[in-house]
Enzyme design. Structure first.
Site, PDB file in Angstrom:
ATOM      1  N   ARG A  54       0.818  -1.232   0.000  1.00 38.01           N
ATOM      2  CA  ARG A  54       0.000   0.000   0.000  1.00 38.01           C
ATOM      3  C   ARG A  54       0.841   1.268   0.000  1.00 38.01           C
ATOM      4  O   ARG A  54       0.362   2.342  -0.348  1.00 38.01           O
ATOM      5  CB  ARG A  54      -0.972  -0.016   1.193  1.00 38.01           C
ATOM      6  CG  ARG A  54      -1.948   1.149   1.193  1.00 38.01           C
ATOM      7  CD  ARG A  54      -3.171   0.924   2.069  1.00 38.01           C
ATOM      8  NE  ARG A  54      -2.847   0.394   3.379  1.00 38.01           N
ATOM      9  CZ  ARG A  54      -2.301   1.089   4.376  1.00 38.01           C
ATOM     10  NH1 ARG A  54      -2.039   2.366   4.214  1.00 38.01           N
ATOM     11  NH2 ARG A  54      -2.029   0.520   5.537  1.00 38.01           N
ATOM     12  N   TYR A 108     -12.915  13.657 -19.302  1.00 39.21           N
ATOM     13  CA  TYR A 108     -13.497  12.334 -19.084  1.00 39.21           C
ATOM     14  C   TYR A 108     -14.672  12.431 -18.103  1.00 39.21           C
ATOM     15  O   TYR A 108     -14.593  13.162 -17.103  1.00 39.21           O
ATOM     16  CB  TYR A 108     -12.381  11.440 -18.530  1.00 39.21           C
ATOM     17  CG  TYR A 108     -12.762  10.022 -18.258  1.00 39.21           C
ATOM     18  CD1 TYR A 108     -12.970   9.131 -19.311  1.00 39.21           C
ATOM     19  CD2 TYR A 108     -12.894   9.554 -16.946  1.00 39.21           C
ATOM     20  CE1 TYR A 108     -13.311   7.811 -19.048  1.00 39.21           C
ATOM     21  CE2 TYR A 108     -13.226   8.240 -16.690  1.00 39.21           C
ATOM     22  CZ  TYR A 108     -13.435   7.369 -17.744  1.00 39.21           C
ATOM     23  OH  TYR A 108     -13.766   6.076 -17.490  1.00 39.21           O
ATOM     24  N   ASP A 180      -4.109  15.420 -18.027  1.00 41.06           N
ATOM     25  CA  ASP A 180      -4.435  14.005 -18.258  1.00 41.06           C
ATOM     26  C   ASP A 180      -4.003  13.697 -19.688  1.00 41.06           C
ATOM     27  O   ASP A 180      -4.637  14.123 -20.651  1.00 41.06           O
ATOM     28  CB  ASP A 180      -5.932  13.775 -18.061  1.00 41.06           C
ATOM     29  CG  ASP A 180      -6.351  12.316 -18.292  1.00 41.06           C
ATOM     30  OD1 ASP A 180      -5.610  11.578 -18.974  1.00 41.06           O
ATOM     31  OD2 ASP A 180      -7.431  11.923 -17.805  1.00 41.06           O
ATOM     32  N   LYS A 205      -5.091   2.132 -20.308  1.00 47.46           N
ATOM     33  CA  LYS A 205      -5.193   2.325 -21.757  1.00 47.46           C
ATOM     34  C   LYS A 205      -3.854   2.025 -22.431  1.00 47.46           C
ATOM     35  O   LYS A 205      -3.378   0.911 -22.348  1.00 47.46           O
ATOM     36  CB  LYS A 205      -5.696   3.749 -22.039  1.00 47.46           C
ATOM     37  CG  LYS A 205      -6.838   4.205 -21.114  1.00 47.46           C
ATOM     38  CD  LYS A 205      -8.140   3.480 -21.365  1.00 47.46           C
ATOM     39  CE  LYS A 205      -9.201   3.735 -20.297  1.00 47.46           C
ATOM     40  NZ  LYS A 205      -9.513   5.129 -20.010  1.00 47.46           N
TER      41      LYS A 205
HETATM   42  C1  LIG Z   1     -10.192   5.804 -18.937  1.00 41.73           C
HETATM   43  C2  LIG Z   1      -9.825   7.184 -18.634  1.00 41.73           C
HETATM   44  C3  LIG Z   1      -9.741   7.654 -17.323  1.00 41.73           C
HETATM   45  C4  LIG Z   1     -10.092   6.769 -16.131  1.00 41.73           C
HETATM   46  O1  LIG Z   1      -9.183   5.711 -16.025  1.00 41.73           O
HETATM   47  P1  LIG Z   1      -9.509   4.323 -15.268  1.00 41.73           P
HETATM   48  O2  LIG Z   1      -8.232   3.576 -15.420  1.00 41.73           O
HETATM   49  O3  LIG Z   1     -10.677   3.708 -15.969  1.00 41.73           O
HETATM   50  O4  LIG Z   1      -9.831   4.657 -13.857  1.00 41.73           O
HETATM   51  C5  LIG Z   1      -9.341   8.956 -17.113  1.00 41.73           C
HETATM   52  N1  LIG Z   1      -9.047   9.782 -18.147  1.00 41.73           N
HETATM   53  C6  LIG Z   1      -9.125   9.369 -19.425  1.00 41.73           C
HETATM   54  C7  LIG Z   1      -8.787  10.322 -20.519  1.00 41.73           C
HETATM   55  C8  LIG Z   1      -9.510   8.071 -19.719  1.00 41.73           C
HETATM   56  O5  LIG Z   1      -9.605   7.672 -20.996  1.00 41.73           O
END
Ligand SMILES: *Cc1c(COP(=O)(O)O)cnc(C)c1O
Length: 387
Positions: A54, A108, A180, A205
């Protein structure tokens, strides 16, 4: 030392394979071992070196942290249990009750909920700016603004934000610019090079790239990452060692995967642009896209995410999706497999048709995450589904 040459910095392709992991010695495994243990034997007579999953300081966690920091050109990085966990902890380390968060309105859906439902309840002020209205950013900054938050490129429009411009604004106002960068991956863009302070990824992703783990990452200065680590520890957002092990393995092919997705998506977007059944193609690699020039300047590739609008509207879109044979109808993005979704049944299902049209997602709008299959096979699948 006089005459001693600095070693040439490693290229990103090499970092994706080796970054952060020590060169194995004779008799040692070449593939990084999975150390699933949650706790570790402590040294006697000291609290130093206490390891616990953790805390984010066990072997599989540390290798991926270092590799992602190197890829982003950051001092340090932290890997968390999801992209949302990364965004939440990254911002909780910067914001206190009474502070103001200025966010792009093109973000998002989960992130928007975190800001408008959770942060507002915690006494954090939140406002949104439309990135197309340049002056709005400057005018929306308040005395108590601590963070500017953007997502770039934007899902599903493939819009690109001018990070350089925002970084100048953030610096003059003394606020942190948080980006992001999930859709770009460090292969296509490194926000810190453009003046950003913090980079966030949904590692679910592109970074992992195989659609089989949930993970997130935050990169920034070493002292800031320690604050994010504190949030991760107390809010329980650390990743599992096995997820880190899979992420390390996924990262090895990041450079080749992203390059192939870039090439495929560009080829497919160009093909789609010529089809009468398709009214509009949203892809920053096309000269018709509003941010094409900016994307060319700021990015090394245009990414694997693109959207199309079918001339036949909602009915045509439903028919198109049910006829696809190779491209899979599933949410998420950034993996080896090509995926397709209709936002009106997924991310934007909570809105009416008129509301969606007003934000540029009319009925007939389809999002494609282009994978690493052969572009010709993907095009053939799209062609037969359009008939
Ligand atoms: C999928 C996504 C998230 C969230 O990510 P998780 O791994 O599903 O929690 C945040 N920002 C963007 C641009 C995303 O495509």
């Amino acid at each position: 030392m006089a005459g001693a040459k600095k070693p040439k910095p490693q290229s990103r392709a090499t970092i994706t394979v080796h970054g952060g992991s020590p060169h194995p010695k004779a008799g040692e495994p070449v593939a990084l071992p999975l150390v699933q243990s949650v706790n570790f034997v402590q040294y006697p007579n000291t609290a130093d070196g206490l390891r616990y999953t953790r805390y984010g300081n066990t072997p599989n966690e540390e290798v991926v942290q270092k590799r992602i920091a190197m890829l982003e050109g950051a001092e340090a990085a932290l890997v968390l249990s999801s992209g949302m966990g990364a965004t939440a902890c990254a911002l909780l380390a910067l914001l206190r009750p009474g502070d103001h968060l200025l966010s792009s309105s093109w973000i998002y859906g989960g992130t928007r909920k975190l800001f408008t439902e959770e942060f507002v309840q915690m006494g954090i002020e939140v406002s949104f700016a439309n990135p197309d209205e340049r002056r709005v950013w400057r005018n929306t900054i308040r005395q108590n603004t601590r963070v500017i938050f953007v997502e770039s490129p934007v899902n599903p429009s493939s819009r690109v934000i001018d990070l350089h411009q925002l970084a100048i604004l953030a610096k003059t106002q003394g606020v942190a610019l948080v980006v992001d960068s999930t859709l770009a991956s460090p292969i296509n863009s490194r926000p810190i090079e453009h003046g950003a302070d913090v980079v966030i990824h949904s590692a679910t992703k592109y970074l992992n790239g195989h659609g089989d783990i949930l993970c997130g990452a935050v990169a920034g200065t070493a002292s800031y990452i320690e604050e994010v680590r504190h949030k991760m520890m107390v809010w329980g957002q650390a990743p599992d060692p096995f997820a880190c092990w899979l992420l390390e393995r996924g990262l090895k092919t990041l450079d080749v995967r992203v390059r192939r997705s870039n090439e495929n998506a560009l080829k497919i977007a160009e093909w789609c642009q010529k089809r009468p059944e398709i009214r509009k193609v949203h892809y920053a690699g096309l000269s018709s896209h509003p941010d094409h020039a900016l994307a060319k300047k700021m990015m090394d590739g245009f990414g694997g995410l693109m959207s199309i609008e079918l001339s036949g509207g909602a009915e045509a879109a439903d028919r198109f999706i049910s006829r696809l044979k190779l491209i899979t109808h599933a949410s998420s993005l950034g993996g080896a497999d090509s995926l397709v979704v209709e936002p009106r049944y997924s991310s934007h299902a909570h809105m009416t048709s008129e509301e969606r049209a007003a934000i540029g997602i009319p009925d007939g709008f389809i999002r494609l995450s282009i994978g690493i299959e052969s572009a010709d096979d993907i095009i053939a699948d799209i062609a037969q589904a359009l008939q």
